[in-house]
Design a protein around this motif. Sequence first.
Motif, PDB file in Angstrom:
ATOM      1  N   LEU A  20       0.829  -1.213   0.000  1.00  0.00           N
ATOM      2  CA  LEU A  20       0.000   0.000   0.000  1.00  0.00           C
ATOM      3  C   LEU A  20       0.861   1.259   0.000  1.00  0.00           C
ATOM      4  O   LEU A  20       0.514   2.270  -0.619  1.00  0.00           O
ATOM      5  N   ASN A  73     -11.262   5.318  -4.910  1.00  0.00           N
ATOM      6  CA  ASN A  73     -10.719   6.551  -4.344  1.00  0.00           C
ATOM      7  C   ASN A  73     -11.442   7.746  -4.963  1.00  0.00           C
ATOM      8  O   ASN A  73     -11.238   8.086  -6.127  1.00  0.00           O
ATOM      9  N   ALA A 112      -8.911  10.934  -5.636  1.00  0.00           N
ATOM     10  CA  ALA A 112      -7.664  10.747  -6.387  1.00  0.00           C
ATOM     11  C   ALA A 112      -7.419  11.866  -7.390  1.00  0.00           C
ATOM     12  O   ALA A 112      -6.272  12.234  -7.645  1.00  0.00           O
ATOM     13  N   PHE A 162       2.664   1.412  -3.702  1.00  0.00           N
ATOM     14  CA  PHE A 162       1.792   1.763  -4.826  1.00  0.00           C
ATOM     15  C   PHE A 162       0.817   2.892  -4.486  1.00  0.00           C
ATOM     16  O   PHE A 162       0.253   3.504  -5.390  1.00  0.00           O
ATOM     17  N   ARG A 163       0.572   3.130  -3.234  1.00  0.00           N
ATOM     18  CA  ARG A 163      -0.253   4.230  -2.724  1.00  0.00           C
ATOM     19  C   ARG A 163      -1.579   4.416  -3.480  1.00  0.00           C
ATOM     20  O   ARG A 163      -1.794   5.428  -4.143  1.00  0.00           O
ATOM     21  N   PRO A 164      -2.476   3.429  -3.378  1.00  0.00           N
ATOM     22  CA  PRO A 164      -3.810   3.615  -3.987  1.00  0.00           C
ATOM     23  C   PRO A 164      -4.629   4.669  -3.260  1.00  0.00           C
ATOM     24  O   PRO A 164      -5.616   5.154  -3.799  1.00  0.00           O
ATOM     25  N   TYR A 165      -4.240   4.996  -2.036  1.00  0.00           N
ATOM     26  CA  TYR A 165      -4.876   6.092  -1.298  1.00  0.00           C
ATOM     27  C   TYR A 165      -3.862   6.720  -0.356  1.00  0.00           C
ATOM     28  O   TYR A 165      -2.837   6.126  -0.028  1.00  0.00           O
ATOM     29  N   TRP A 221      -5.748  -4.414   0.800  1.00  0.00           N
ATOM     30  CA  TRP A 221      -5.014  -4.676  -0.437  1.00  0.00           C
ATOM     31  C   TRP A 221      -5.744  -5.685  -1.311  1.00  0.00           C
ATOM     32  O   TRP A 221      -5.660  -5.640  -2.534  1.00  0.00           O
TER      33      TRP A 221
END
Length: 266
Positions: A110, A163, A166, A113-116, A157
């Motif tokens: 997480l 998001n 984003a 890749f930082r999806p949020y 994950w």
Amino acid sequence: MEEVIGGPFSAVLMNAGKALLVLIVGWILAGRLGAIVRKRVNSNEHIDPTLGNFFASLVKWAVLAIVLVAVLGIFGIQATSIVAILGAASLAIGLALQGTLSDLAAGVMLVVFRPYKLGQFVDIGGTSGTVKDLNLFTTELVTPDNVQIIVPNGQAWGSIITNYSAHDTRRVDLVFGIDYDDSADTAMEIILDIAKADSRVHDDPEPWVRVTNLGDSSVDLTARLWCDAADYWDVKFELTKSIKEAFDAKGVSIPYPHTVEIKKSA
């Protein structure tokens, strides 16, 4: 006899006291170091605050692991012995901690890749909220009504992540139903005039209004507007109210669901 019994007993008490002191000092030190790391990382404008919380959590747990080894050393258990024991029991430990290890690995993914990020509004596997914290094992969300939700990183994950924050802009979709006897062109003109008069609504893409459905009781009009993500809810709520009031003033009716019965003579 009392000296023989008292000697070992006193040594055990002394070791226990030392171990307790090391634990207390180590716990305080871990918290302080974690706070320092978080503050240093977050003070850098070029580093995302999400990384500050994660690195702080990493430092805290690393210090606590060292403290645990030191405590075991006080009781005569050497680090090499600990490694040997863990090696022999690796299978059992792996099975027992597979959930925790999965959360740890997911936490790393997480962060990479930082999806949020912190402060963003997201939906994780059907659970919505603003991201308040991301550490080694869990993600903390806060719902709009200020309820805390803790999501294990492994579940986060492995779930679908939506998001809503984003991007800088979002599209607002508004649907209005008008009576079949009213003019669709008049209603569309009212909607466009109100949308274009609102400074929060973007000119590019241009506001868009079309007839999208002929329902059982109404002609449905859909308006699509673009605004800053931070203004999404205010624009949606306020324009809905303004357009309804404008419809009332211009004689455009929003019908209740109804059924028309037609009787034909034989």
